[in-house]
Structures are given as C-alpha cells and as structure tokens.
Scaffold this motif. Structure first.
Motif, PDB file in Angstrom:
ATOM      1  N   ILE A   1       4.651   9.207 -10.209  1.00 35.59           N
ATOM      2  CA  ILE A   1       3.907   9.416 -11.462  1.00 35.59           C
ATOM      3  C   ILE A   1       3.509  10.882 -11.598  1.00 35.59           C
ATOM      4  O   ILE A   1       3.604  11.473 -12.683  1.00 35.59           O
ATOM      5  N   SER A   2       3.088  11.498 -10.506  1.00 37.64           N
ATOM      6  CA  SER A   2       2.708  12.908 -10.536  1.00 37.64           C
ATOM      7  C   SER A   2       3.915  13.795 -10.859  1.00 37.64           C
ATOM      8  O   SER A   2       3.796  14.751 -11.632  1.00 37.64           O
ATOM      9  N   VAL A   3       5.054  13.464 -10.271  1.00 39.34           N
ATOM     10  CA  VAL A   3       6.279  14.215 -10.567  1.00 39.34           C
ATOM     11  C   VAL A   3       6.668  14.041 -12.029  1.00 39.34           C
ATOM     12  O   VAL A   3       7.036  15.011 -12.719  1.00 39.34           O
ATOM     13  N   ASP A   4       6.572  12.825 -12.534  1.00 36.53           N
ATOM     14  CA  ASP A   4       6.879  12.528 -13.931  1.00 36.53           C
ATOM     15  C   ASP A   4       6.019  13.363 -14.877  1.00 36.53           C
ATOM     16  O   ASP A   4       6.512  13.982 -15.823  1.00 36.53           O
ATOM     17  N   ARG A   5       4.712  13.402 -14.645  1.00 34.63           N
ATOM     18  CA  ARG A   5       3.793  14.178 -15.504  1.00 34.63           C
ATOM     19  C   ARG A   5       4.011  15.683 -15.334  1.00 34.63           C
ATOM     20  O   ARG A   5       3.879  16.443 -16.298  1.00 34.63           O
ATOM     21  N   TYR A   6       4.376  16.104 -14.118  1.00 36.40           N
ATOM     22  CA  TYR A   6       4.640  17.526 -13.891  1.00 36.40           C
ATOM     23  C   TYR A   6       5.826  17.997 -14.726  1.00 36.40           C
ATOM     24  O   TYR A   6       5.767  19.034 -15.392  1.00 36.40           O
ATOM     25  N   VAL A   7       6.905  17.222 -14.700  1.00 38.69           N
ATOM     26  CA  VAL A   7       8.097  17.589 -15.473  1.00 38.69           C
ATOM     27  C   VAL A   7       7.809  17.509 -16.969  1.00 38.69           C
ATOM     28  O   VAL A   7       8.206  18.382 -17.750  1.00 38.69           O
ATOM     29  N   ALA A   8       7.074  16.462 -17.402  1.00 41.01           N
ATOM     30  CA  ALA A   8       6.790  16.269 -18.832  1.00 41.01           C
ATOM     31  C   ALA A   8       5.935  17.393 -19.411  1.00 41.01           C
ATOM     32  O   ALA A   8       6.142  17.822 -20.549  1.00 41.01           O
ATOM     33  N   ILE A   9       4.971  17.888 -18.634  1.00 38.78           N
ATOM     34  CA  ILE A   9       4.047  18.910 -19.133  1.00 38.78           C
ATOM     35  C   ILE A   9       4.541  20.321 -18.864  1.00 38.78           C
ATOM     36  O   ILE A   9       4.470  21.197 -19.729  1.00 38.78           O
ATOM     37  N   CYS A  10       5.064  20.557 -17.674  1.00 36.28           N
ATOM     38  CA  CYS A  10       5.459  21.915 -17.289  1.00 36.28           C
ATOM     39  C   CYS A  10       6.890  22.268 -17.684  1.00 36.28           C
ATOM     40  O   CYS A  10       7.207  23.449 -17.850  1.00 36.28           O
TER      41      CYS A  10
ATOM     42  N   VAL B   1      -0.686  12.641  -0.661  1.00 35.16           N
ATOM     43  CA  VAL B   1      -1.884  13.157  -1.334  1.00 35.16           C
ATOM     44  C   VAL B   1      -1.761  14.656  -1.579  1.00 35.16           C
ATOM     45  O   VAL B   1      -2.165  15.160  -2.639  1.00 35.16           O
ATOM     46  N   THR B   2      -1.184  15.396  -0.629  1.00 32.83           N
ATOM     47  CA  THR B   2      -0.969  16.833  -0.812  1.00 32.83           C
ATOM     48  C   THR B   2      -0.062  17.091  -2.010  1.00 32.83           C
ATOM     49  O   THR B   2      -0.352  17.953  -2.860  1.00 32.83           O
ATOM     50  N   VAL B   3       1.034  16.341  -2.087  1.00 33.58           N
ATOM     51  CA  VAL B   3       1.967  16.494  -3.216  1.00 33.58           C
ATOM     52  C   VAL B   3       1.274  16.158  -4.537  1.00 33.58           C
ATOM     53  O   VAL B   3       1.404  16.897  -5.532  1.00 33.58           O
ATOM     54  N   ILE B   4       0.527  15.056  -4.566  1.00 29.32           N
ATOM     55  CA  ILE B   4      -0.165  14.622  -5.786  1.00 29.32           C
ATOM     56  C   ILE B   4      -1.160  15.678  -6.261  1.00 29.32           C
ATOM     57  O   ILE B   4      -1.194  16.045  -7.439  1.00 29.32           O
TER      58      ILE B   4
ATOM     59  N   THR C   1       0.833  -1.209   0.000  1.00 31.58           N
ATOM     60  CA  THR C   1       0.000   0.000   0.000  1.00 31.58           C
ATOM     61  C   THR C   1       0.861   1.250   0.000  1.00 31.58           C
ATOM     62  O   THR C   1       0.627   2.198  -0.766  1.00 31.58           O
ATOM     63  N   SER C   2       1.881   1.251   0.854  1.00 30.47           N
ATOM     64  CA  SER C   2       2.776   2.403   0.932  1.00 30.47           C
ATOM     65  C   SER C   2       3.561   2.594  -0.358  1.00 30.47           C
ATOM     66  O   SER C   2       3.718   3.723  -0.849  1.00 30.47           O
ATOM     67  N   ALA C   3       4.049   1.499  -0.940  1.00 31.43           N
ATOM     68  CA  ALA C   3       4.785   1.584  -2.198  1.00 31.43           C
ATOM     69  C   ALA C   3       3.897   2.069  -3.327  1.00 31.43           C
ATOM     70  O   ALA C   3       4.335   2.814  -4.222  1.00 31.43           O
ATOM     71  N   SER C   4       2.634   1.654  -3.312  1.00 33.16           N
ATOM     72  CA  SER C   4       1.676   2.097  -4.323  1.00 33.16           C
ATOM     73  C   SER C   4       1.461   3.608  -4.248  1.00 33.16           C
ATOM     74  O   SER C   4       1.456   4.312  -5.266  1.00 33.16           O
ATOM     75  N   ILE C   5       1.301   4.121  -3.030  1.00 33.28           N
ATOM     76  CA  ILE C   5       1.120   5.563  -2.849  1.00 33.28           C
ATOM     77  C   ILE C   5       2.384   6.312  -3.256  1.00 33.28           C
ATOM     78  O   ILE C   5       2.324   7.364  -3.912  1.00 33.28           O
ATOM     79  N   GLY C   6       3.549   5.772  -2.893  1.00 31.05           N
ATOM     80  CA  GLY C   6       4.814   6.396  -3.298  1.00 31.05           C
ATOM     81  C   GLY C   6       4.976   6.434  -4.806  1.00 31.05           C
ATOM     82  O   GLY C   6       5.455   7.426  -5.372  1.00 31.05           O
ATOM     83  N   THR C   7       4.554   5.366  -5.475  1.00 26.18           N
ATOM     84  CA  THR C   7       4.622   5.328  -6.941  1.00 26.18           C
ATOM     85  C   THR C   7       3.687   6.366  -7.550  1.00 26.18           C
ATOM     86  O   THR C   7       4.010   6.982  -8.572  1.00 26.18           O
ATOM     87  N   MET C   8       2.522   6.570  -6.935  1.00 24.44           N
ATOM     88  CA  MET C   8       1.600   7.605  -7.403  1.00 24.44           C
ATOM     89  C   MET C   8       2.243   8.992  -7.338  1.00 24.44           C
ATOM     90  O   MET C   8       2.055   9.833  -8.221  1.00 24.44           O
ATOM     91  N   VAL C   9       3.015   9.229  -6.282  1.00 30.14           N
ATOM     92  CA  VAL C   9       3.734  10.501  -6.161  1.00 30.14           C
ATOM     93  C   VAL C   9       4.754  10.633  -7.288  1.00 30.14           C
ATOM     94  O   VAL C   9       4.878  11.696  -7.919  1.00 30.14           O
TER      95      VAL C   9
ATOM     96  N   VAL D   1      -5.989   7.725 -13.418  1.00 30.82           N
ATOM     97  CA  VAL D   1      -5.482   6.723 -12.471  1.00 30.82           C
ATOM     98  C   VAL D   1      -5.372   7.318 -11.065  1.00 30.82           C
ATOM     99  O   VAL D   1      -5.780   6.703 -10.067  1.00 30.82           O
ATOM    100  N   VAL D   2      -4.824   8.534 -10.998  1.00 28.36           N
ATOM    101  CA  VAL D   2      -4.639   9.197  -9.703  1.00 28.36           C
ATOM    102  C   VAL D   2      -5.981   9.529  -9.050  1.00 28.36           C
ATOM    103  O   VAL D   2      -6.176   9.309  -7.854  1.00 28.36           O
ATOM    104  N   VAL D   3      -6.919  10.060  -9.838  1.00 26.59           N
ATOM    105  CA  VAL D   3      -8.236  10.422  -9.295  1.00 26.59           C
ATOM    106  C   VAL D   3      -8.966   9.187  -8.777  1.00 26.59           C
ATOM    107  O   VAL D   3      -9.540   9.198  -7.678  1.00 26.59           O
ATOM    108  N   VAL D   4      -8.951   8.108  -9.562  1.00 25.31           N
ATOM    109  CA  VAL D   4      -9.602   6.852  -9.128  1.00 25.31           C
ATOM    110  C   VAL D   4      -8.936   6.328  -7.853  1.00 25.31           C
ATOM    111  O   VAL D   4      -9.612   5.853  -6.933  1.00 25.31           O
ATOM    112  N   PHE D   5      -7.621   6.441  -7.805  1.00 25.39           N
ATOM    113  CA  PHE D   5      -6.873   6.022  -6.620  1.00 25.39           C
ATOM    114  C   PHE D   5      -7.344   6.793  -5.379  1.00 25.39           C
ATOM    115  O   PHE D   5      -7.612   6.195  -4.320  1.00 25.39           O
TER     116      PHE D   5
END
Length: 329
Positions: free
Chosen positions: A121-130, A201-204, A111-119, A253-257
């Motif tokens: 993923i958010s960082v990955d998309r932030y860098v890719a888009i911004c 969740v705050t970071v995401i 569960t913890s690793a899943s949440i960490g991976t979500m973070v 994926v993040v919203v459903v999570f």
C-alpha cells in the motif's frame, strides 16, 4: 505440600500433568469474554463487508482496492482467530496440540501478510503521488495480483520453515497438558523480527514521509493556481485531489496499524516479555488484534463508496441481476 484445588487445574483428573489456571476475578474474566467476543464478531463482520464490496462491484476492481482486499482478508482471519484467543482467557487450551499449532501457524501467516500488504500500500501511494504519470503503467491490476500472491506465499513459506519443528510434532514445547506455546530459537526470532517488523516498518515510514512531503507541496500548488484552471485542468485537479485523499486515508490506516502493532514488537525487540504480567501481555496482544477491527471503520469514515456498498449488501440489493454494475463511486 498442599494439593491444588480442582478449580485451579485445567484438567482436574490429571493432577500431575495438568496446567494450572491463573487466578482471576470472575467479573474481570466475564468482562474480557464479552469485550473480546464483541470485537471478534465486529472485526469478522466488517472485514467480510469489505471483501464482498470489493469483490462484487466491478467499479471497485482497481489495483489499490485489490490491496485493500488483501488487507481485509488478513483482518478477517484475525477476527476469527480472536475466538481462539478467547479460549485462552482462563489460561487453558482444550482443543488439543494440533489445533494449537494450526492456530499459531495461521496467526503468524496472517500477521505477516498484513504487514506485507501495508508495504505494498505504501509503494502504491508513493508511485501514485510522487510519479503520477507512471502510475497507470507501473501499477497495473496484473502486477498487483502477482505482488499480493507472492506476499501471501512468502509468508506461508517463511513461517513453514520457521515453525517446521512444531509443525512436525505439535505440542513439543508444552510443559503441561492444557498449554499452547511455541518457542522460536534466538537466531530465527531475530530474522523473523527483522523481516516481519523492522524492515517493513522502515520501508513504510520512509515511503510515507516522501509521500507526505510531495502531497503537501501539491496541495499548496493546487490552492494557489486553482482559480486559473480551465475545465480540462480542473478535471486533472479533481483527479489529483482524489489521489491525495486516497493517500490521506491509507496514511491513517498505516499510522493506526503502527500504533497498534508497535507495542507488541517493541516488547519482543527489547526482550522484556518475561517482565510483563499476564494482564499487560494480554493487552499488548489484543491491541495488535484490535487494529484489524479499526481498518473497516476508517474506510467507513473516509470512503463514501464503502458506505454505499454496505447499504446495498445489508438490503440484499447485491442479489439482483447485474448488481455488480451499479455505479458505486
């Protein structure tokens, strides 16, 4: 005092020390058994397809897909762990204190690793888009591999410290034979709640709000200028559209999570778990598990490469020589 009926006890031969079974209609019990068994098998099978797809086909060996692989691994374990949750439907644990401890420990880690991976993923998309110009140099395969390994290692280490007492002496907090519980003290529980939920969740949310704003502005700019682009710029537009689509997919994926996991942590945060009845508590737990089944379904809907790779896997085409080099995109 009327003694318990034999059917009310987990271990009828241990009248004084056995846990008592909750009274539940037979139809309800069978329905839960069938439903959870189906979800568990589907979760494990779908995430195994994601793991095989990304691991086998070389075209899918990208930093972003490596994060999806990490998420699929954690979701795969969740699918397997649901079988243990099925064991607890009758309110009795028959696998012993050691298995109870290992089950709870692995559940915490995944569960913890899943949440960490979500973070991540958010960082990955932030860098890719911004910051698209810096994305190829900042988000490399090697760096993502290191981040994923650190995520899993930190999760394992943190929960080893959090559950050190129960790991040393399994069954410490069981009040009767047939029970599988873990009790965490108040301070450790607050630390776990912050590191495993509030902080991530705050970071995401902050990162994806920024991604959403930038993605909307980029989409408007592309629509207004696309007619004047040359062939070369058209390729840039196609690449940017691809990044925006990936951001949209992973955003879903993040919203459903968050929808699936938030109820569980909100109950823990407000301390209302003692006010919930068994059915409500069971629903909240199973909803958080069900998220692991939804992720591959989202990939099926949004990613053509996943649908194609599934066809190749199911038809055993991946057993052919050089199948890993098939054009999957």
């Amino acid at each position: 005092m009327v003694p318990y009926e034999e059917t009310d006890l987990c271990f009828p031969q241990l009248l004084n020390s056995s846990c008592r079974k909750p009274i539940r209609p037979h139809f309800e019990t069978m329905l839960i058994y069938i439903l959870l068994s189906f979800i568990s098998l589907l979760t494990a099978a779908l995430n195994l397809l994601v793991i095989i797809s990304i691991s086998h086909f070389k075209q899918l060996h990208t930093p972003t897909n490596l994060l999806l692989l990490s998420l699929a691994v954690s979701d795969f374990f969740v699918g397997l762990l649901m079988f243990f949750q099925i064991v607890l439907i009758d309110g009795c644990w028959f696998l012993g204190d050691l298995m109870c401890t290992l089950y709870q420990y692995i559940a915490y880690i995944t569960t913890s690793a899943s949440i960490g991976t979500m973070v991540l993923i958010s960082v990955d998309r932030y860098v890719a888009i911004c910051h698209p110009l810096h994305f190829p140099t900042k988000v490399t395969q090697k760096r993502v591999q290191v981040c994923v390994c650190l995520c899993w290692m930190f999760s394992a280490l943190f929960h080893s410290l959090l559950l050190k007492d129960i790991l040393k002496q399994p069954g410490t907090y069981n009040s009767c034979i047939g029970e599988c519980v873990i009790i965490i003290d108040h301070v450790a529980g607050l630390v776990d709640l912050f590191l495993s939920f509030i902080g991530p969740v705050t970071v995401i949310v902050v990162l994806y709000m920024r991604v959403f704003v930038v993605a909307v502005s980029q989409a408007r700019a592309m629509r207004s200028h696309i007619a004047a682009f040359t062939l070369q710029r058209s390729r840039k537009v196609a690449a940017k559209k691809s990044e925006l689509k990936a951001a949209t997919t992973l955003g879903v994926v993040v919203v459903v999570f968050l929808i699936c996991v938030c109820p569980y942590y909100c109950v823990a945060l407000t301390g209302q778990d003692t006010m919930l009845n068994a059915s409500s508590a069971y629903f909240v737990i199973c909803l958080s598990y069900f998220n692991s089944c939804l992720n591959p379904l989202i990939y099926t809907f949004f990613y053509p490469w996943f649908r194609k790779s599934v066809r190749l896997i199911v038809t055993l085409q991946i057993l052919k020589a050089d199948s890993c080099k098939i054009n999957i995109l």
